[in-house]
Design a protein around this motif. Structure first.
Motif, PDB file in Angstrom:
ATOM      1  N   GLY A 199       0.821  -1.211   0.000  1.00 56.79           N
ATOM      2  CA  GLY A 199       0.000   0.000   0.000  1.00 56.79           C
ATOM      3  C   GLY A 199       0.849   1.252   0.000  1.00 56.79           C
ATOM      4  N   LYS A 200       1.933   1.251   0.770  1.00 51.33           N
ATOM      5  CA  LYS A 200       2.824   2.410   0.808  1.00 51.33           C
ATOM      6  C   LYS A 200       3.511   2.617  -0.530  1.00 51.33           C
ATOM      7  CE  LYS A 200       6.640   2.233   3.258  1.00 51.33           C
ATOM      8  NZ  LYS A 200       7.590   2.270   4.400  1.00 51.33           N
ATOM      9  N   LEU A 201       3.958   1.513  -1.154  1.00 49.16           N
ATOM     10  CA  LEU A 201       4.592   1.617  -2.461  1.00 49.16           C
ATOM     11  C   LEU A 201       3.614   2.136  -3.504  1.00 49.16           C
ATOM     12  CD1 LEU A 201       6.974   1.116  -4.354  1.00 49.16           C
ATOM     13  CD2 LEU A 201       6.193  -1.261  -4.583  1.00 49.16           C
ATOM     14  N   LYS A 202       2.381   1.631  -3.448  1.00 52.55           N
ATOM     15  CA  LYS A 202       1.361   2.052  -4.411  1.00 52.55           C
ATOM     16  C   LYS A 202       1.075   3.537  -4.269  1.00 52.55           C
ATOM     17  CE  LYS A 202      -3.317   0.860  -5.971  1.00 52.55           C
ATOM     18  NZ  LYS A 202      -4.493  -0.013  -5.723  1.00 52.55           N
ATOM     19  N   SER A 203       0.906   4.013  -3.055  1.00 53.21           N
ATOM     20  CA  SER A 203       0.631   5.432  -2.839  1.00 53.21           C
ATOM     21  C   SER A 203       1.807   6.290  -3.267  1.00 53.21           C
ATOM     22  CB  SER A 203       0.302   5.687  -1.368  1.00 53.21           C
ATOM     23  OG  SER A 203       1.394   5.315  -0.543  1.00 53.21           O
ATOM     24  N   SER A 204       3.027   5.822  -3.012  1.00 55.04           N
ATOM     25  CA  SER A 204       4.218   6.580  -3.399  1.00 55.04           C
ATOM     26  C   SER A 204       4.320   6.713  -4.907  1.00 55.04           C
ATOM     27  CB  SER A 204       5.479   5.907  -2.835  1.00 55.04           C
ATOM     28  OG  SER A 204       5.433   5.858  -1.424  1.00 55.04           O
ATOM     29  N   LEU A 205       4.063   5.625  -5.622  1.00 58.06           N
ATOM     30  CA  LEU A 205       4.131   5.672  -7.080  1.00 58.06           C
ATOM     31  C   LEU A 205       3.078   6.606  -7.657  1.00 58.06           C
ATOM     32  CD1 LEU A 205       4.790   1.897  -7.911  1.00 58.06           C
ATOM     33  CD2 LEU A 205       6.427   3.793  -7.995  1.00 58.06           C
ATOM     34  N   ILE A 206       1.890   6.555  -7.090  1.00 57.08           N
ATOM     35  CA  ILE A 206       0.822   7.433  -7.586  1.00 57.08           C
ATOM     36  C   ILE A 206       1.170   8.894  -7.329  1.00 57.08           C
ATOM     37  CG2 ILE A 206      -1.575   8.122  -7.220  1.00 57.08           C
ATOM     38  CD1 ILE A 206      -2.264   5.199  -6.796  1.00 57.08           C
ATOM     39  N   VAL A 207       1.691   9.185  -6.136  1.00 55.13           N
ATOM     40  CA  VAL A 207       2.079  10.559  -5.802  1.00 55.13           C
ATOM     41  C   VAL A 207       3.144  11.069  -6.773  1.00 55.13           C
ATOM     42  CG1 VAL A 207       3.349  11.922  -4.105  1.00 55.13           C
ATOM     43  CG2 VAL A 207       1.428  10.532  -3.380  1.00 55.13           C
ATOM     44  N   CYS A 208       4.155  10.269  -7.037  1.00 58.42           N
ATOM     45  CA  CYS A 208       5.226  10.681  -7.948  1.00 58.42           C
ATOM     46  C   CYS A 208       4.703  10.868  -9.372  1.00 58.42           C
ATOM     47  CB  CYS A 208       6.364   9.662  -7.927  1.00 58.42           C
ATOM     48  SG  CYS A 208       7.289   9.645  -6.364  1.00 58.42           S
ATOM     49  N   SER A 252       3.305  14.716 -13.672  1.00 59.72           N
ATOM     50  CA  SER A 252       2.296  15.270 -14.576  1.00 59.72           C
ATOM     51  C   SER A 252       2.137  16.770 -14.354  1.00 59.72           C
ATOM     52  CB  SER A 252       0.952  14.565 -14.364  1.00 59.72           C
ATOM     53  OG  SER A 252       1.064  13.179 -14.605  1.00 59.72           O
ATOM     54  N   LEU A 253       2.164  17.193 -13.096  1.00 55.22           N
ATOM     55  CA  LEU A 253       2.040  18.620 -12.792  1.00 55.22           C
ATOM     56  C   LEU A 253       3.244  19.403 -13.314  1.00 55.22           C
ATOM     57  CD1 LEU A 253       0.630  18.487  -9.138  1.00 55.22           C
ATOM     58  CD2 LEU A 253      -0.625  18.874 -11.268  1.00 55.22           C
ATOM     59  N   VAL A 254       4.428  18.819 -13.205  1.00 54.87           N
ATOM     60  CA  VAL A 254       5.616  19.470 -13.773  1.00 54.87           C
ATOM     61  C   VAL A 254       5.453  19.638 -15.280  1.00 54.87           C
ATOM     62  CG1 VAL A 254       8.095  19.239 -14.196  1.00 54.87           C
ATOM     63  CG2 VAL A 254       7.163  18.669 -11.949  1.00 54.87           C
ATOM     64  N   GLY A 255       4.936  18.582 -15.938  1.00 50.58           N
ATOM     65  CA  GLY A 255       4.716  18.660 -17.376  1.00 50.58           C
ATOM     66  C   GLY A 255       3.729  19.749 -17.757  1.00 50.58           C
ATOM     67  N   ILE A 256       2.690  19.939 -16.952  1.00 49.07           N
ATOM     68  CA  ILE A 256       1.703  20.986 -17.225  1.00 49.07           C
ATOM     69  C   ILE A 256       2.313  22.373 -17.016  1.00 49.07           C
ATOM     70  CG2 ILE A 256      -0.472  22.000 -16.437  1.00 49.07           C
ATOM     71  CD1 ILE A 256      -1.367  19.150 -15.689  1.00 49.07           C
ATOM     72  N   PHE A 257       3.041  22.525 -15.912  1.00 50.52           N
ATOM     73  CA  PHE A 257       3.605  23.833 -15.574  1.00 50.52           C
ATOM     74  C   PHE A 257       4.622  24.285 -16.628  1.00 50.52           C
ATOM     75  CE2 PHE A 257       5.912  27.003 -13.164  1.00 50.52           C
ATOM     76  CZ  PHE A 257       4.943  27.562 -12.347  1.00 50.52           C
ATOM     77  N   GLU A 317      11.207  10.861   5.274  1.00 49.81           N
ATOM     78  CA  GLU A 317      12.105  10.618   6.401  1.00 49.81           C
ATOM     79  C   GLU A 317      11.501  11.151   7.698  1.00 49.81           C
ATOM     80  OE1 GLU A 317      15.714   9.070   8.005  1.00 49.81           O
ATOM     81  OE2 GLU A 317      14.804   8.881   6.011  1.00 49.81           O
ATOM     82  N   HIS A 318      10.686  12.182   7.582  1.00 52.34           N
ATOM     83  CA  HIS A 318       9.984  12.739   8.739  1.00 52.34           C
ATOM     84  C   HIS A 318       8.637  12.055   8.965  1.00 52.34           C
ATOM     85  CE1 HIS A 318      12.546  16.102   9.994  1.00 52.34           C
ATOM     86  NE2 HIS A 318      12.838  16.289   8.721  1.00 52.34           N
ATOM     87  N   ARG A 319       8.422  10.919   8.297  1.00 57.86           N
ATOM     88  CA  ARG A 319       7.216  10.116   8.448  1.00 57.86           C
ATOM     89  C   ARG A 319       5.954  10.860   8.008  1.00 57.86           C
ATOM     90  NH1 ARG A 319       9.031   5.736  11.232  1.00 57.86           N
ATOM     91  NH2 ARG A 319      10.836   6.039  12.596  1.00 57.86           N
ATOM     92  N   ILE A 320       6.107  11.689   6.994  1.00 54.71           N
ATOM     93  CA  ILE A 320       4.952  12.384   6.430  1.00 54.71           C
ATOM     94  C   ILE A 320       4.221  11.438   5.485  1.00 54.71           C
ATOM     95  CG2 ILE A 320       4.218  14.320   4.983  1.00 54.71           C
ATOM     96  CD1 ILE A 320       5.170  15.140   7.726  1.00 54.71           C
ATOM     97  N   HIS A 321       2.898  11.439   5.564  1.00 53.72           N
ATOM     98  CA  HIS A 321       2.077  10.577   4.716  1.00 53.72           C
ATOM     99  C   HIS A 321       2.377  10.866   3.240  1.00 53.72           C
ATOM    100  CE1 HIS A 321      -1.452   8.766   2.882  1.00 53.72           C
ATOM    101  NE2 HIS A 321      -1.646   8.130   4.034  1.00 53.72           N
ATOM    102  N   PRO A 322       2.430   9.843   2.377  1.00 54.66           N
ATOM    103  CA  PRO A 322       2.755  10.078   0.957  1.00 54.66           C
ATOM    104  C   PRO A 322       1.876  11.122   0.289  1.00 54.66           C
ATOM    105  CG  PRO A 322       2.800   7.736   1.440  1.00 54.66           C
ATOM    106  CD  PRO A 322       2.300   8.410   2.675  1.00 54.66           C
ATOM    107  N   VAL A 323       0.566  11.081   0.575  1.00 58.61           N
ATOM    108  CA  VAL A 323      -0.330  12.040  -0.057  1.00 58.61           C
ATOM    109  C   VAL A 323      -0.091  13.448   0.498  1.00 58.61           C
ATOM    110  CG1 VAL A 323      -2.743  12.631  -0.485  1.00 58.61           C
ATOM    111  CG2 VAL A 323      -2.026  10.243  -0.508  1.00 58.61           C
ATOM    112  N   SER A 362      -7.590  15.344  -0.156  1.00 56.46           N
ATOM    113  CA  SER A 362      -6.138  15.564  -0.053  1.00 56.46           C
ATOM    114  C   SER A 362      -5.554  15.934  -1.403  1.00 56.46           C
ATOM    115  CB  SER A 362      -5.461  14.300   0.483  1.00 56.46           C
ATOM    116  OG  SER A 362      -6.025  13.917   1.715  1.00 56.46           O
ATOM    117  N   ALA A 363      -5.969  15.194  -2.442  1.00 58.89           N
ATOM    118  CA  ALA A 363      -5.512  15.525  -3.788  1.00 58.89           C
ATOM    119  C   ALA A 363      -6.005  16.906  -4.195  1.00 58.89           C
ATOM    120  CB  ALA A 363      -6.008  14.467  -4.778  1.00 58.89           C
ATOM    121  N   GLY A 364      -7.235  17.262  -3.756  1.00 61.34           N
ATOM    122  CA  GLY A 364      -7.776  18.585  -4.070  1.00 61.34           C
ATOM    123  C   GLY A 364      -6.946  19.698  -3.461  1.00 61.34           C
ATOM    124  N   VAL A 365      -6.449  19.489  -2.252  1.00 63.63           N
ATOM    125  CA  VAL A 365      -5.593  20.495  -1.613  1.00 63.63           C
ATOM    126  C   VAL A 365      -4.319  20.693  -2.430  1.00 63.63           C
ATOM    127  CG1 VAL A 365      -4.201  21.006   0.423  1.00 63.63           C
ATOM    128  CG2 VAL A 365      -6.510  20.096   0.696  1.00 63.63           C
TER     129      VAL A 365
END
Length: 821
Positions: free
Chosen positions: A5-14, A19-24, A123-129, A513-516
């Motif tokens: 689950g952590k790997l899946k969330s990390s991949l989606i976040v990245c 995609s946002l970098v590509g748009i900007f 490293e500071h244990r921040i949630h991936p999202v 969270s994604a909306g924020v």
């Protein structure tokens, strides 16, 4: 289940972040927008020069096409030692970096910056999202977005999160040598990236962060005492200083020559007035809450031009402009970051209890803001005199890079606390205070703004300022409502289950969270995306449109090397026909002008000469372009009056200093066609005769270029003398390996001493000792570090084997004892 689950969330976040970098940066990636400002004038052409040199299997030490020849590799802004730029240069076909290649290369650095801040947050244990919000704030905020025009600023700064990451790991796990290696490598590459001012700010920040992390670790241990803490702080500080020193020694191949270049430049003589000149006035702190309040400077010139520059500067008085202050003053990090700062302030005790390490980033923000105000905030005055490095670099607002990192960490920390169900977090009061502040700002601008900013009497500027304030207030309301709604949803769950993050019961929290993060991106996109809209194609900008360069190359083959001079109303100028850094793009083209970091002190004195004929003649000008401001016509003509690239002088006149020499050149008292001016100390050192030469003295000379770093001079003379070479004097040029002394001639140019009559062929080559000394230091340091690593790895393995053998023996004894019983 948890790991997947952590790997899946990390991949989606990245994936979302990329995609946002590509748009900007879509204009740069699609070729609809182009590089401009320093990227167009400086970074892109110099990258081409490096690629062309690599294509010829050589490392470029010298470039003869600019300012009568200057060292290439010591110019930090060119990042000649930066490994990613080497990769770009090597993979460029035919030694030519295309515009699209370079723009992709630059945008990739923004992706890497996002990954580095994500690693620090994890490293500071921040949630991936929650980390996604921090990534957006860090990469798209004012400093990063606006300094896209300064490639080396971005490439130097993006390594800061990785340095902080390894600093934390070293404190937490001091026995893991990979953390030390990671810190040294990250620091070294940031050094090679080539913007020492940002590197200095980052280094102080990392040192402070390192000590803070250590203190937090120590006071968490029951029974800690202040008496034990102080020696530990000193040890940690010395350890960090040692790692920085090792990184510097590994980079000595760059630092030692740069130190030599620095000592020969005028920059070391700049005082406080110049260093702190471009300080940010207090009123410009509005840019932290309303990014384009004063308009914008962008590549296509659209919208309201930036008018908020500081008129109380030497630069404004010199140039009567200050549009570049737009990206130096810009430090807006978005509404999410502003709310996070306010929440952290109003919930100080809760952060102290649950996010104590984030207090460092919170307390760093006011310090950074004070330093950005420079001479207005007074704290910068203190740092200028007591902190090494602060007296070397201009434009204090560039310390705002640290503001972006702090804002990103706090934004991610706020999101993390909300996602983990911290319902006691006080959101209403800080949001109310921020909302009230925006309303007060709007009314103040509407009623009293023109008294502080007379420009706001212009109806167009007033509408723009009010519109930008309203837009930021709208984003603030949206962000506040989303955060309130997110807290309501997480209250229901009390604690978000990371194992089932993508389950149906959490989809609303996920979308919020994604909306924020998307709202934060939209906020920053509307603020800064226009800076990517350059309309000048660099390939077209540096093209030989009229075929003049090809014509000059043919003339060069016939008559030998010469330089191209651009004049305006008969006075030496720049960019009349060609851009000032054309020499990077076209081999063989040589010009008087060029933009470099370290202007040599000798030429500062030489350029005080007002005698245009002397300037043109001594600098070996062969073709001139003159722009007549009255008729608005540009005339091109061959100039045949100048001195050749190399000329033999028998008549020598010595001067006490370069200023007196240039004064005589300016007045005509020194006839540069028959008499060579040199310095008295070099005249005495090499026993050069200044007596009247024999009446029948004659000489013949021929100059043959080999490469930008080497040429040959064949001569035949009936008497001793000095060969004048119309090229910059710089330590490292050797004539036949030092057989013939190389001295200053006509101030900043070269002279080769010929002690006796005769003939010969002299090979003049640029082989700087400082480069070889730096390479030696780097090589020895690398060897010692590798040897040390091997010793510690072997010792660790031996200890591990001993421990395993001891454990086996203990197990055998215990087993035998049980059997006997």
């Amino acid at each position: 289940m948890y790991k997947s689950g952590k790997l899946k969330s990390s991949l989606i976040v990245c994936a979302v972040f990329i995609s946002l970098v590509g748009i900007f940066y879509a204009p740069l990636l699609t070729g609809s927008g182009f590089l401009w400002e320093d990227l167009l004038f400086y970074s892109y052409p110099s990258a081409n020069y490096l690629a062309a040199a690599f294509h010829e299997w050589r490392f470029p030490l010298w470039i003869s096409g600019m300012q009568n020849g200057v060292p290439f590799y010591t110019n930090l802004n060119l990042t000649a030692f930066y490994p990613p730029l080497w990769v770009l240069a090597i993979v460029s076909p035919g030694g030519q970096v295309t515009v699209l290649q370079y723009q992709f290369y630059l945008v990739i650095h923004y992706v890497v910056a996002g990954i580095f801040i994500w690693l620090l947050l994890r490293e500071h244990r921040i949630h991936p999202v929650a980390s996604l919000t921090g990534m957006v704030v860090f990469v798209f905020s004012g400093f990063f977005s606006l300094h896209v025009i300064h490639a080396n600023v971005i490439t130097a700064f993006l390594w800061l999160p990785l340095q902080c990451l390894f600093a934390k790991r070293i404190v937490d796990c001091p026995c893991r040598w990979g953390n030390y290696a990671g810190f040294i490598v990250a620091t070294l590459i940031s050094f090679f990236a080539g913007f020492p001012q940002v590197i200095m700010y980052d280094s102080y920040f990392v040192l402070a962060y390192w000590v803070f992390i250590y203190i937090q670790k120590e006071i968490a241990v029951p029974g800690w005492r202040m008496g034990r803490l102080s020696p530990g702080i000193i040890r940690q500080f010395l350890l960090a200083a040692l790692l920085f020193l090792l990184a510097a020694m590994l980079g000595a191949a760059q630092f030692v020559p740069v130190a030599e270049n620095w000592s020969l430049s005028y920059r070391q003589e700049l005082g406080f007035d110049v260093i702190a000149d471009m300080s940010m006035p207090w009123s410009r702190l509005i840019l932290g809450v309303v990014p384009d309040f004063f308009g914008a400077s962008n590549g296509d010139g659209s919208g309201v031009p930036f008018w908020g520059f500081n008129r109380d500067t030497i630069e404004f008085g010199k140039w009567n402009a200050g549009y570049w202050m737009y990206w130096d003053f810009g430090f807006y990090a978005g509404q999410i970051a502003l709310i996070a700062m306010a929440v952290a302030l109003f919930n100080f005790r809760k952060f102290f209890r649950e996010k104590r390490e984030f207090l460092f980033f919170m307390t760093a923000i006011p310090v950074v803001l004070l330093l950005m105000t420079g001479r207005y905030g007074k704290l910068y005055d203190l740092f200028y005199y007591i902190a090494p490095g602060f007296s070397m670099f201009r434009s204090p607002p560039r310390v705002g890079c640290l503001f972006e990192l702090c804002a990103a960490v706090l934004a991610a920390g706020l999101m993390d606390m909300l996602l983990k169900g911290k319902e006691e977090l006080n959101l209403k009061r800080p949001c109310f205070m921020l909302g009230a502040g925006y309303c007060a700002l709007f009314l103040w601008v509407l009623i009293l703004g023109s008294t502080v900013f007379p420009e706001l009497k212009d109806e167009r500027l007033m509408k723009h300022a009010l519109g930008q304030t309203s837009q930021c207030f709208a984003f603030f309301l949206g962000a506040a409502l989303l955060l309130m709604w997110l807290r309501t949803r997480t209250k229901i769950r009390k604690q978000t289950d990371l194992n089932t993050w993508f389950s149906s019961s959490n989809w609303k929290v996920l979308l919020l969270s994604a909306g924020v993060a998307l709202l934060a991106f939209s906020d920053l996109y509307l603020a800064f995306h226009r800076v990517q809209s350059g309309k000048t194609d660099p390939a077209d900008y540096y093209a030989d449109k009229n075929g003049l360069i090809s014509q000059m190359q043919k003339l060069r083959q016939q008559q030998g090397p010469f330089r191209f001079a651009q004049l305006r109303d008969g006075k030496i100028n720049e960019e009349v026909v060609f851009p000032r850094n054309m020499g990077y793009m076209h081999p063989g083209y040589e010009a008087l002008e060029g933009y470099i970091l370290f202007n040599l002190k000798g030429f500062t004195v030489f350029h005080t000469i007002t005698n245009q004929r002397a300037l043109l003649d001594i600098q070996n000008v062969g073709v001139i372009a003159n722009s007549d401001s009255r008729t608005r016509q540009v005339s091109l003509s061959q100039y045949t009056n100048s001195l050749p690239r190399a000329k033999f002088y028998h008549d020598i006149r010595a001067y006490s200093d370069a200023k007196a020499l240039c004064t005589d050149l300016d007045s005509g008292r020194l006839d540069y066609r028959s008499t060579l001016g040199i310095l008295e100390d070099e005249c005495a050192k090499y026993r050069i005769s200044t007596s009247t030469p024999p009446l029948q003295a004659s000489a013949q000379i021929h100059f043959t270029p080999v490469s930008s770093d080497e040429y040959r001079i064949s001569y035949q003379t009936t008497a001793p003398g000095v060969i004048f070479v119309s090229e910059s004097y710089y330590p490292g040029w050797q004539a036949d390996g030092g057989r013939y002394p190389v001295i200053h001639a006509f101030g900043p140019f070269k002279g080769i001493v010929i002690r006796e009559a005769g003939s010969g062929v002299i090979t003049v080559k640029f082989s700087p000792r400082t480069l070889w000394l730096g390479l030696t230091i780097s090589g020895v340091t690398l060897g010692l570090l590798l040897a040390t690593l091997v010793v510690f790895v072997r010792r660790a393995r031996r200890c591990g084997t001993s421990n395993r053998d001891s454990q086996i023996n203990v197990d055998v004894v215990v087993k035998n004892r049980h059997s006997a019983e």
